[in-house]
Scaffold this active site. Structure first.
Site, mmCIF file in Angstrom:
data_model
loop_
_atom_site.group_PDB
_atom_site.id
_atom_site.type_symbol
_atom_site.label_atom_id
_atom_site.label_comp_id
_atom_site.label_asym_id
_atom_site.label_seq_id
_atom_site.Cartn_x
_atom_site.Cartn_y
_atom_site.Cartn_z
ATOM 1 C CG LEU A 68 -1.837 1.128 5.238
ATOM 2 C CD1 LEU A 68 -2.969 2.129 5.077
ATOM 3 C CD2 LEU A 68 -1.733 0.245 4.013
ATOM 4 N N GLY A 117 -8.340 -14.392 -0.043
ATOM 5 C CA GLY A 117 -8.556 -14.675 1.365
ATOM 6 C C GLY A 117 -8.197 -16.120 1.637
ATOM 7 C CG ASN A 169 -8.087 -5.324 3.515
ATOM 8 O OD1 ASN A 169 -7.267 -5.954 4.196
ATOM 9 N ND2 ASN A 169 -7.837 -4.111 3.061
ATOM 10 N N GLY A 172 0.796 -1.225 0.000
ATOM 11 C CA GLY A 172 0.000 0.000 0.000
ATOM 12 C C GLY A 172 0.833 1.281 0.000
ATOM 13 C CB CYS A 198 -6.359 -0.467 5.685
ATOM 14 S SG CYS A 198 -5.073 -1.009 6.836
ATOM 15 C CG ASN A 231 -3.257 -1.526 -2.003
ATOM 16 O OD1 ASN A 231 -3.168 -0.749 -1.069
ATOM 17 N ND2 ASN A 231 -4.219 -2.424 -2.081
#
Lengths: 272, 306
Positions: free
Chosen positions: B75, B246, B195, B48, B132, B101
């Site tokens: 992050l 996932g 996520n 990210g 996030c 990202n």
């Protein structure tokens, strides 16, 4: 040119060292030698038994203790879920290994070099003493809490001087800390090198003495890691404005990539 | 055998196979280059990025849990400029779709960040992290509110030029399809889901949380059933392509996500099993398809019998 590899290797044997209250908690895990071009003391490997399936997702990082023509040896102490399962490894089991990883200890052939080991932190320093081109310039002080035969103290290169100190309580600890402060001061005065590996409180003490006496000092950290290759950012340590390593940003450095060996004045050891 | 993936619609996104690596688990790609051929992957989604460098959360940030892990890295990154000047040139972007990202604190900043990346030829698409759970100034809020999610999507879309935008959804919502439809309506080209799940762990001996942030994101095979359910629901709810993820840890897992309708998948936590995991997975998928007589993934996709 990168030389890291990820390979599946066979366990040769897993030998317990000493016992603590009748239990084996320390092991020398010997596996077949990976085809590495080279490696340096202070570097580590990530190791994960194939038998772990998906239960435990992470490999575990271990300092390289020895590499011979036939084998790679790492030394570990049972401290948690992962190392408990590692203690069950048997001859013929398969382990996935990647390495050699990380930044090694500095080697200065002619410089008087003090090796400070705390407990299982002795492992990479055994490798250091073995591979050093002029081992007569090395001296080790080893502090430990468990019986001496739990550790690979006897495997240390015979050409270096080494003293061991059993810590039975606070008095022993105070005495040991006095002794290492005196030693660090001496090495600082002769522009020697101080290398330390051990538990974080021990490293914090060494770091403070090194700063106080102006010693050139490197610390090897053992941070929790998931990937070992710099990606997960789980093993970072805070850095000071003296950090010079390329690619370190935002005051954080990955212990796996920029360490595990850091110059003591370039990092901040967190309280935990 | 055809492992190629072409995302429908105007995105023009093509992957040579459906296996991409998930943001935050594959660094900037270069970390894994010693362990395999990056160009053999369908694509990579880099760690990210934010407009300015971020120090991330305090340590400890990660904890291993049964069949998974918790993380609250927060992050940490060196900022988008450093990424463009130092990391991106090291990637084989001609042969490998590199997806950036991004994370920002408000829609305007999302737009600003997108504009910077939209100018980069080496970026194939922009994946927007509106989900996030580990940053405090907004973060998850965007992903939990359909109106906010749509506003971020609009801001990014407007700044993205001809770059496709992928919105990454959070599973930490009552109804993921509401958010999915909102971002589709706001111009998202692709949805990626999911996520991490919000979770925590504690140590009864030290009486401390396992990670300093207390709450973190759970990932790994432990969350796969949740991820599959979300992917299934989202695929049914929207008509834009979906990238599922996932807990994918095998070629079978890849096919499960494709079976419920995903066009492609991302591999996350399994990259920590071994650094060559994703490279091996591409080969394993090929073998599995051969064994199962699947000659074309598009034929298999979404063929779940209900």
């Amino acid at each position: 040119m990168h030389q890291e590899q990820c390979t599946t290797l066979t366990v040769l044997d897993n030998v317990p060292f000493g016992t603590v209250s009748g239990e084996s908690l320390f092991f020398a895990l010997r596996i077949e030698r990976p085809e590495w071009a080279d490696w340096q003391p202070g570097q580590f490997v990530m190791l994960r038994p194939e038998g772990w399936a998906l239960d435990m997702m992470w490999a575990r990082p271990f300092s390289i203790c020895r590499v011979s023509k036939r084998d790679l040896v790492i030394f570990f102490q049972v401290v948690g879920r992962g190392t408990k399962r590692l203690a069950e490894l048997k001859t013929g089991d398969k382990v996935v290994v990647w390495g050699p990883l990380g930044t090694p200890f500095a080697v200065e052939d002619k410089t008087p070099t003090l090796l400070l080991a705390g407990g299982i932190g002795i492992a990479p320093l055994v490798a250091y003493a073995q591979k050093h081109p002029q081992p007569w310039n090395l001296h080790m002080e080893f502090g430990h809490r468990m019986p001496l035969n739990c550790y690979p103290f006897e495997s240390i290169n015979e050409r270096i001087t080494a003293a061991s100190h059993l810590e039975r309580g606070p008095d022993d600890l105070a005495h040991f800390l006095d002794l290492i402060e005196t030693s660090i001061k001496e090495y600082a005065e002769s522009d020697g090198l101080v290398l330390a590996c051990g538990p974080t409180p021990f490293l914090r003490a060494v770091q403070a003495f090194a700063a106080k006496h102006g010693a050139r000092c490197q610390l090897s950290l053992e941070n929790r890691m998931a990937c070992g290759v710099g990606a997960c950012l789980g093993c970072v340590t805070k850095t000071t404005d003296k950090m010079t390593a390329k690619g370190v940003a935002a005051g954080r450095a990955q212990a796996c990539e920029h360490g595990p060996v850091f110059w003591a004045d370039q990092i901040v050891l967190d309280e935990d | 055998m055809n492992m190629n993936v072409t995302l429908p619609g105007s995105t023009g996104l093509q992957f040579k196979n459906p296996i991409l690596t998930a943001s935050g688990t594959f660094g900037y790609g270069v970390e894994f280059a010693p362990y395999g051929d990056l160009t053999s992957l369908g694509g990579i989604v880099v760690k990210g990025l934010s407009l300015e460098p971020r120090a991330g959360n305090p340590m400890p940030r990660i904890a291993e849990t049964p069949c998974g892990m918790l993380n609250a890295v927060g992050l940490q990154n060196s900022g988008v400029e450093t990424f463009i000047t130092e990391k991106l040139p090291k990637l084989p972007t001609d042969e490998l779709p590199v997806i950036a990202n991004i994370y920002a604190c408000d829609p305007a900043e999302f737009g600003e960040l997108t504009a910077v990346l939209a100018a980069e030829k080496g970026i194939a698409a922009i994946e927007v992290n509106i989900s996030c759970p580990n940053v405090r100034e907004g973060g998850i809020l965007f992903g939990q509110d359909a109106t906010l999610a749509a506003r971020v999507t609009e801001a990014v879309k407007k700044a993205a030029g001809d770059k496709p935008i992928i919105i990454k959804l959070s599973p930490n919502v009552t109804d993921i399809t509401t958010i999915a439809k909102a971002v589709e309506g706001a111009g998202a080209d692709v949805i990626s889901c999911i996520n991490t799940l919000s979770g925590m762990g504690v140590d009864i001996r030290t009486r401390k949380p396992l990670i300093a942030n207390v709450i973190g994101g759970l990932s790994g095979p432990a969350i796969k059933p949740v991820a599959l359910r979300c992917t299934h629901q989202v695929c049914k709810a929207v008509s834009i392509p979906v990238i599922g993820m996932g807990g994918i840890a095998s070629a079978e897992d890849v096919l499960e996500f494709i079976l419920v309708g995903a066009h492609a998948v991302q591999v996350g936590t399994s990259n920590f099993l071994r650094p060559d995991f994703s490279f091996r997975l591409v080969k394993e998928l090929e073998q599995l398809m051969e064994k199962m007589n699947i000659t074309d993934l598009e034929e298999f996709r979404g063929s779940l019998k209900l």
